[in-house]
Design an enzyme around this catalytic site. Structure first.
Site, PDB file in Angstrom:
ATOM      1  N   ARG A 194      33.780  28.206  33.883  1.00  0.00           N
ATOM      2  CA  ARG A 194      34.083  27.650  32.508  1.00  0.00           C
ATOM      3  C   ARG A 194      33.446  26.638  31.876  1.00  0.00           C
ATOM      4  O   ARG A 194      32.986  26.310  30.955  1.00  0.00           O
ATOM      5  CB  ARG A 194      35.469  27.889  32.441  1.00  0.00           C
ATOM      6  CG  ARG A 194      36.309  29.303  32.490  1.00  0.00           C
ATOM      7  CD  ARG A 194      37.619  29.333  32.625  1.00  0.00           C
ATOM      8  NE  ARG A 194      38.085  30.734  32.594  1.00  0.00           N
ATOM      9  CZ  ARG A 194      38.294  31.989  33.639  1.00  0.00           C
ATOM     10  NH1 ARG A 194      37.525  31.366  34.869  1.00  0.00           N
ATOM     11  NH2 ARG A 194      38.840  33.053  33.413  1.00  0.00           N
ATOM     12  N   ASP A 233      43.990  36.779  43.959  1.00  0.00           N
ATOM     13  CA  ASP A 233      42.802  36.695  45.149  1.00  0.00           C
ATOM     14  C   ASP A 233      43.312  36.306  46.574  1.00  0.00           C
ATOM     15  O   ASP A 233      42.673  36.020  47.356  1.00  0.00           O
ATOM     16  CB  ASP A 233      41.947  35.572  44.491  1.00  0.00           C
ATOM     17  CG  ASP A 233      41.061  35.922  43.373  1.00  0.00           C
ATOM     18  OD1 ASP A 233      40.908  37.293  43.234  1.00  0.00           O
ATOM     19  OD2 ASP A 233      40.678  35.175  42.684  1.00  0.00           O
ATOM     20  N   ARG A 249      39.471  45.818  48.140  1.00  0.00           N
ATOM     21  CA  ARG A 249      40.438  45.040  49.033  1.00  0.00           C
ATOM     22  C   ARG A 249      41.622  45.482  49.621  1.00  0.00           C
ATOM     23  O   ARG A 249      42.173  45.251  50.750  1.00  0.00           O
ATOM     24  CB  ARG A 249      40.794  43.819  48.128  1.00  0.00           C
ATOM     25  CG  ARG A 249      39.541  42.629  48.374  1.00  0.00           C
ATOM     26  CD  ARG A 249      40.122  41.522  47.926  1.00  0.00           C
ATOM     27  NE  ARG A 249      38.665  40.557  47.810  1.00  0.00           N
ATOM     28  CZ  ARG A 249      38.588  39.518  46.834  1.00  0.00           C
ATOM     29  NH1 ARG A 249      39.416  39.138  45.957  1.00  0.00           N
ATOM     30  NH2 ARG A 249      37.540  38.833  46.657  1.00  0.00           N
TER      31      ARG A 249
HETATM   32  C1  S3P Z   1      39.101  35.238  37.574  1.00  0.00           C
HETATM   33  C2  S3P Z   1      39.979  36.146  37.591  1.00  0.00           C
HETATM   34  C3  S3P Z   1      40.491  37.040  38.404  1.00  0.00           C
HETATM   35  C4  S3P Z   1      40.027  36.767  39.542  1.00  0.00           C
HETATM   36  C5  S3P Z   1      38.729  36.459  39.975  1.00  0.00           C
HETATM   37  C6  S3P Z   1      38.381  35.154  39.104  1.00  0.00           C
HETATM   38  C7  S3P Z   1      38.599  34.526  36.477  1.00  0.00           C
HETATM   39  O1  S3P Z   1      39.855  38.275  38.021  1.00  0.00           O
HETATM   40  O2  S3P Z   1      40.196  37.838  40.611  1.00  0.00           O
HETATM   41  O3  S3P Z   1      38.420  35.930  41.313  1.00  0.00           O
HETATM   42  O4  S3P Z   1      37.987  33.261  36.596  1.00  0.00           O
HETATM   43  O5  S3P Z   1      38.968  34.610  35.453  1.00  0.00           O
HETATM   44  P1  S3P Z   1      40.837  39.474  37.097  1.00  0.00           P
HETATM   45  O6  S3P Z   1      41.358  38.481  36.256  1.00  0.00           O
HETATM   46  O7  S3P Z   1      39.972  40.356  36.240  1.00  0.00           O
HETATM   47  O8  S3P Z   1      42.060  39.877  37.968  1.00  0.00           O
END
Ligand code: S3P
Length: 425
Positions: A27, A311, A342
């Protein structure tokens, strides 16, 4: 690269820190590129995923210079140039889905591509809301490559069927550039790093629990310092809990409440974990974690906690494999759409080392055992989190394990093995 992991004779002891947060690092590059002027980022994660984001922003004409190894400045006009080549998202779902929200309003056509794992992951989840906003996105079967041609966008109210920060962030980034108000309502609240950083950079954004609202805004460049990644810390937390006599402190771990499900679960399992020195850095909570070896018990994990630890489920499955009693993980069907399926990959590989683990459509059922046998060759399916979880399991297996393609750890945790080894006394 294949590596061997054998049972450790030593405890883990002392202080360490983990690499910067992956979600926040992505971000910082994207939002810094949207802001006109100079954004300064400290403690940026130079992992493969975040470098994919950085390279795409460079291809879109943004100047990004490293000042030190993990410190950089982003110099941007706040707008982008038409890319002369496809934009390669590598293995990164976050890059693909968030950048799509930005590109949906850029006055040119771009093509997003990715590696084998990313190319099999679903993109309908972002194509649907972006199309409702007026975006022009072409794909085959809602998979990569995506061809995005920028259009004027209108704000929408989106009732997301998924608690996904990637989907929410994609819609919010389109909303940042759309006419009117954009509102995202999620079934449960997902991680809110986008909201916190957009707010920090002056966007017109409101958020409470599972509802977020944004209107068209300009971002102001800021100094951003990225906190440590709790998802990376999770492997060290697990090692500290299951390797006998361990006692460790992990400094500066991000403690955003939308990410701390792992701490709640560890506590519920009877794990000894303490938060010290809490503070806030660049609008994100952080602190130190103290972990001691503990006897763990099984637990149930479902509903609203799932996005708060999405995660960490592979490493929680490792903990559950040696906890007393049964652990049931439910409502986690979206785990099948991560870097690997997973649910399947965790069950398959943990079974190989002797765990008593069963796949269900939306989760896992694990009967804890006193010990794990090991003596297996582990596949990692291009999935960094699976590789690191099995490595931690390998530290307490009776017999040595081999892990294939261990270099995938570079996606989120460069120098993973070295970091752990420094803790062995
Ligand atoms: C993330 C959001 C998650 C996560 C990914 C990183 C992010 O995915 O699993 O590793 O940086 O917004 P989801 O929000 O789609 O589940």
């Amino acid at each position: 690269m294949q590596i061997k992991v054998s049972k450790t004779k030593n405890k883990l002891y002392g202080q360490t820190s983990v690499p910067a947060d992956k979600s926040i690092s992505h971000r910082s590059i994207m939002f810094g590129s949207l802001a006109k002027g100079k954004t300064h980022v400290k403690n940026f994660l130079t992992s493969a995923d975040c470098i994919s984001t950085l390279n795409i922003m460079k291809t879109l004409g943004v100047e990004i210079n490293f000042i030190k190894e993990t410190e950089l400045e982003i110099i941007s006009e706040g707008k982008f140039i038409s890319p002369q080549k496809p934009l390669d998202c590598g293995n990164s779902g976050t890059t693909t889905r968030l950048i799509s929200g930005i590109l949906a309003r850029c006055p040119f056509t771009s093509i997003l591509i990715g590696d084998e794992s990313l190319s099999s992951r679903p993109m309908k989840r972002i194509i649907t809301p972006l199309s409702m906003m007026g975006a022009d996105i072409k794909s085959q079967d809602f998979k990569l490559p995506l061809t995005i041609t920028g259009k004027n966008l209108n704000g929408i109210t989106y009732n997301s069927p998924l608690a996904s920060a990637q989907v929410k962030s994609c819609v919010l980034l389109a909303g940042l550039q759309a006419e009117g108000t954009t509102k995202v309502i999620e079934p449960y609240q997902s991680r809110n790093h986008t909201e916190l950083m957009l707010e920090y950079m002056g966007a017109n954004i409101k958020y409470k629990d599972n509802v977020t609202e944004i209107t068209k805004s300009e971002l102001t460049p800021q100094d951003i310092e990225v906190v440590g990644d709790i998802s990376s810390a999770a492997y060290l937390i697990a090692a500290g809990l299951i390797v006998p006599d361990s006692e460790i402190i992990i400094k500066n771990v991000g403690l955003n409440p939308t990410r701390t499900g792992i701490i709640d679960v560890v506590k519920k399992m009877g794990g000894n974990i303490e938060i010290l020195n809490e503070t806030t850095i660049s609008n994100e909570k952080t602190g130190d974690l103290k972990i001691k070896y503990s006897k763990l018990k099984g637990t149930e994990i479902s509903k609203d906690i799932i996005p708060r630890l999405i995660d960490e489920i592979p490493i929680i499955a490792v903990l559950a494999s040696v906890a007393e009693g049964t652990t049931v993980i439910k409502d986690a069907q979206d785990l099948r759409n991560k870097e690997s399926d997973r649910i399947k990959s965790v069950a398959t590989e943990l079974k190989k080392i002797g765990a008593n683990i069963k796949e269900t459509p939306d989760g896992l059922i694990i009967e804890g055992k006193k010990s794990l046998n090991g003596d297996a060759e582990i596949n990692t399916y291009h999935d960094h989190r699976l590789a690191m979880s099995l490595y931690i399991a390998g530290l307490i297996c009776e017999k040595e394990i081999l892990i294939n393609d261990f270099e995938w750890t570079k996606i989120s945790f460069p120098n993973f093995e070295k970091n752990i080894n420094l803790l062995f006394s």
